[in-house]
Design an enzyme around this catalytic site. Structure first.
Site, PDB file in Angstrom:
ATOM      1  N   GLU A 233       4.882   0.486  -0.869  1.00 19.71           N
ATOM      2  CA  GLU A 233       4.769   1.626  -1.830  1.00 19.71           C
ATOM      3  C   GLU A 233       6.025   1.730  -2.154  1.00 19.71           C
ATOM      4  OE1 GLU A 233       2.653   5.873  -3.206  1.00 19.71           O
ATOM      5  OE2 GLU A 233       2.162   4.763  -1.302  1.00 19.71           O
ATOM      6  N   ASP A 234       6.917   2.222  -1.183  1.00 19.67           N
ATOM      7  CA  ASP A 234       8.113   2.774  -1.391  1.00 19.67           C
ATOM      8  C   ASP A 234       9.436   1.994  -1.371  1.00 19.67           C
ATOM      9  OD1 ASP A 234       6.923   5.239  -1.614  1.00 19.67           O
ATOM     10  OD2 ASP A 234       7.493   5.956   0.245  1.00 19.67           O
TER      11      ASP A 234
ATOM     12  N   HIS B 265       9.529  10.078   9.256  1.00 10.73           N
ATOM     13  CA  HIS B 265       8.048  10.217   9.117  1.00 10.73           C
ATOM     14  C   HIS B 265       6.973   9.172   9.456  1.00 10.73           C
ATOM     15  CE1 HIS B 265       4.426  11.260   6.742  1.00 10.73           C
ATOM     16  NE2 HIS B 265       4.386  10.082   6.135  1.00 10.73           N
TER      17      HIS B 265
END
Length: 724
Positions: free
Chosen positions: A86-87, A58
């Site tokens: 964030e991840d 991605h």
């Protein structure tokens, strides 16, 4: 595909990206992008997408989208790293250490746009947009990375659950596609729109797509013929230019069918071409050449080179009639083509050349983002903010001139009030009239391209609430609301002070006699921030002035019931001595009841309407309370002596039907210095008519004079004032 094969495929894709970047970046910057890729790959190790692919596919795809726009290396690095904070739990400080402040700030900006969870979808969109505005204000590249992220997510939406697909597609069409359009990123905008449309309406999208393919096949000969003639004409005139066919995208076709009520064949029977040339001068020469080949349709020529659109778009547009069909042609330079497709993103491609077109485009975007920041500060909540912004995201421009010849672009349907606020908020707030092409015009009339608009201001003028019904720009709407809120606040405090003074007078006290300690105790007891807030609440009708006065007089707010009789209200005589004087022009918080239509001279009382201030009623109005206890809480009012304003009064006149009698009635009103607002005639029978008449008078005596004049007409048999 095995894990080893997937990694090999990934390596090949990274090499493909490197090859693309070598066209416009030097090797040291390409290596920085590669380093960001390997860092992200390690951070996302073990994470998979819903499709089953490794998660790193991605960020790599997002970076590839930005590479196609030839964006700078920092944006590409941020694209690689945009989900890391964030991840994966890697802090921003670690990214600062590895890649520097600029890249870390970009990554942090993109991350923050999707971090918070919200109670409702509308609130989520609105809050996200507020955050987006702040991020854009710091660095416009944040939103470009975010748009590329959203584009790849839309391309790979298939494996998502149905509800999530619908939500993401709706948000894309409502928020992201319009932002891409506003930033001039046409290529991204159209793909987002088509993907969103196909996700929301898959059957409709398939049907239109099949119909387009079928029609294109059957029209191939006509398209080739027109293209051949255009190429031949350019060769004859020795003009450089490449001719491209222009495809209509699915969402655009669907919207024209739905909202403009056009048939599919009506839309598709227009053949669209784009001619890309070398210089601005060539654009105008090619325009002359195509006009000599086919006849131009009147009123369909637009020069967006001389007057660019708000998002920086430049091109010549013309529609021709030839070979029994309409032919739409856009003519632009290579740089205009790049900016038409990639908008603000093209700024980085041309940055080293300091192109005047891209710098003008950058200024437009800066102006727009600055306007968003102003609106954000004025809006009470995120939903009000997004309501303003949505209007601003769909502009069809008109171009008008200031008296000094400066061009201003405004959305279609804009009025002189929108124009005034576009110049400056203070000019909008002080606007009282306008001149359009040197003639006095209405503030509510719709402006047309080419008009010269002059705003007339007056000191102490204030925005009119009625403006909200016709302004179209977000800046005007938010500025008016902001000014009205401030005005409402000032007026509520003033009215509250007047009412409190009157109630204190009934207890034999004056506001100026009260100690600060007493006031502070009452403020604290009523749980408000300060005394002005308490006065504002009284003025808005949210608190009773009598109760606050009683608390102030009692000294100890909690003990007022013991020192004063709760049921005791100052008698009527005391009320009247402290009656509030009204002029009829108090502003937003004093209004006249429509049920009894009081005018100066009528005995009147005030009723506090919670949250809306004071409503003035005639003291004989049937809607007023009847019990003595309830009437004790009415505010007694008296009229000021020098009122010159006009008030509407409705009269019912019964008269014998005669030739010219209506003219006589109108003449009688005019002789008595009254103005007729509306006149309506109903036939009662063959002999009698009833005339309903709304006239403007400045008080009861004036009304008596008007009625006497009408009563003196021989044909009039009866006249009465209508109260409801």
């Amino acid at each position: 595909m095995s894990q080893v094969a997937a990694v090999a495929e990934q390596e090949r894709t990274v090499e493909d990206l490197t090859d693309r970047l070598s066209d416009y970046l030097d090797s040291s910057r390409i290596n920085q992008v590669r380093r960001a890729y390997y860092y992200a790959e390690q951070a996302h190790e073990g994470q998979m997408r819903r499709s089953g692919e490794r998660y790193i596919t991605h960020p790599l795809a997002v970076a590839t989208i930005l590479a196609d726009m030839r964006l700078d290396h920092q944006s590409l690095m941020a694209a690689m790293l945009h989900d890391v904070i964030e991840d994966t739990g890697i802090p921003k400080d670690a990214l600062v250490e590895q890649f520097g402040d600029s890249v870390a700030e970009l990554v942090d900006g993109v991350s923050k746009l999707t971090q918070i969870e919200f109670r409702t979808r509308a609130e989520a969109q609105a809050e996200n947009f507020q955050k987006m505005t702040l991020a854009m204000a710091r660095d416009i590249r944040v939103i470009i990375v975010k748009l590329a992220d959203r584009l790849h997510n839309m391309r790979t939406l298939g494996p998502m659950p149905y509800e999530k697909r619908q939500r993401i597609a709706t948000e894309t069409l409502d928020i992201y596609a319009p932002i891409a359009n506003r930033l001039g990123m046409h290529r991204v905008c159209t793909e987002l729109e088509d993907l969103g449309f196909a996700s929301l309406y898959p059957m409709r999208a398939r049907y239109i797509s099949k119909a387009v393919s079928k029609l294109r096949g059957s029209h191939r000969e006509i398209i080739d013929d027109i293209r051949g003639r255009l190429e031949e004409k350019l060769q004859q005139r020795d003009l450089p230019g490449r001719i491209l066919g222009r495809e209509k995208h699915l969402n655009s076709i669907y919207n024209k069918m739905k909202f403009r009520h056009k048939s599919f064949h009506e839309i598709m029977d227009v053949y669209a071409f784009r001619i890309i040339t070398d210089t601005e001068d060539d654009c105008y020469r090619i325009l002359g050449a195509v006009h000599s080949l086919y006849k131009p349709l009147p009123g369909r020529f637009k020069d967006y080179i001389a007057m660019p659109k708000a998002n920086g778009y430049q091109s010549l547009h013309t529609t021709l009639f030839g070979m029994h069909v309409n032919i739409e042609i856009q003519i632009r330079t290579e740089e205009m083509e790049q900016i038409a497709n990639d908008g603000i993103a093209a700024h980085w491609m041309y940055k080293h050349e300091q192109s005047p077109v891209t710098s003008a485009n950058q200024k437009r975007v800066d102006r727009w983002v600055q306007g968003l920041m102003e609106m954000r500060e004025r809006a009470d909540d995120s939903l009000e903010f997004i309501e303003h912004v949505k209007t601003d995201l769909f502009p069809d421009e008109v171009y008008v001139f200031t008296p000094r010849g400066k061009i201003l672009e405004l959305p279609s349907g804009a009025t002189p009030v929108d124009f005034a606020y576009a110049i400056h908020t203070d000019i909008g707030n002080a606007c009282v009239a306008c001149r359009i092409n040197r003639n006095l015009g209405s503030l509510s009339q719709t402006l047309q391209s080419g008009q010269t608009v002059e705003v007339i201001t007056a000191p102490n003028a204030r925005p009119n609430p009625a403006w909200l019904s016709f302004v179209v720009t977000a800046k005007a709407r938010s500025s008016i609301r902001h000014a009205l809120k401030a005005q409402r606040r000032t007026e509520s405090v003033e009215l509250g002070k007047t009412l409190l003074k009157k109630s204190l007078h009934g207890f034999g006290q004056k506001l100026s006699d009260l100690g600060q300690k007493q006031i502070n105790a009452v403020v604290k007891h009523n749980q408000v921030a300060n005394f002005d807030d308490l006065l504002g609440d009284i003025g808005l009708g949210n608190r009773m002035s009598y109760l606050i006065a009683r608390q102030l007089v009692a000294g100890e707010p909690g003990a007022e019931t013991s020192s004063l009789d709760v049921g005791k209200v100052p008698d009527d005589g005391e009320h009247k001595r402290g009656a509030v004087t009204i002029r009829g022009t108090e502003g937003l918080l004093v209004r006249f009841a429509s049920c009894c239509k009081p005018i100066p001279g009528d005995p009147v009382v005030g009723v506090m309407d919670s949250g809306h201030g004071l409503v003035i009623h005639s003291d004989t109005c049937p809607r007023l309370p009847e019990s003595t206890e309830d009437r004790a809480h009415l505010t007694h009012l008296k009229w000021a002596k020098d009122i010159t304003d006009e008030f509407s009064v409705e009269l019912r006149v019964e008269l014998e039907r005669q030739r010219g009698v209506i003219a006589e009635v109108a003449s009688a009103v005019a002789v008595a210095d009254g103005n007729i607002e509306r006149i309506n005639v109903e036939e009662q029978n063959a002999r009698l008519s009833v005339v309903s008449l709304v006239v403007h008078v400045n008080g009861r005596r004036h009304l008596a004079r008007v009625m006497r004049r009408i009563r003196n007409i021989r044909a009039v048999t009866h006249i009465t004032r209508i109260r409801s």
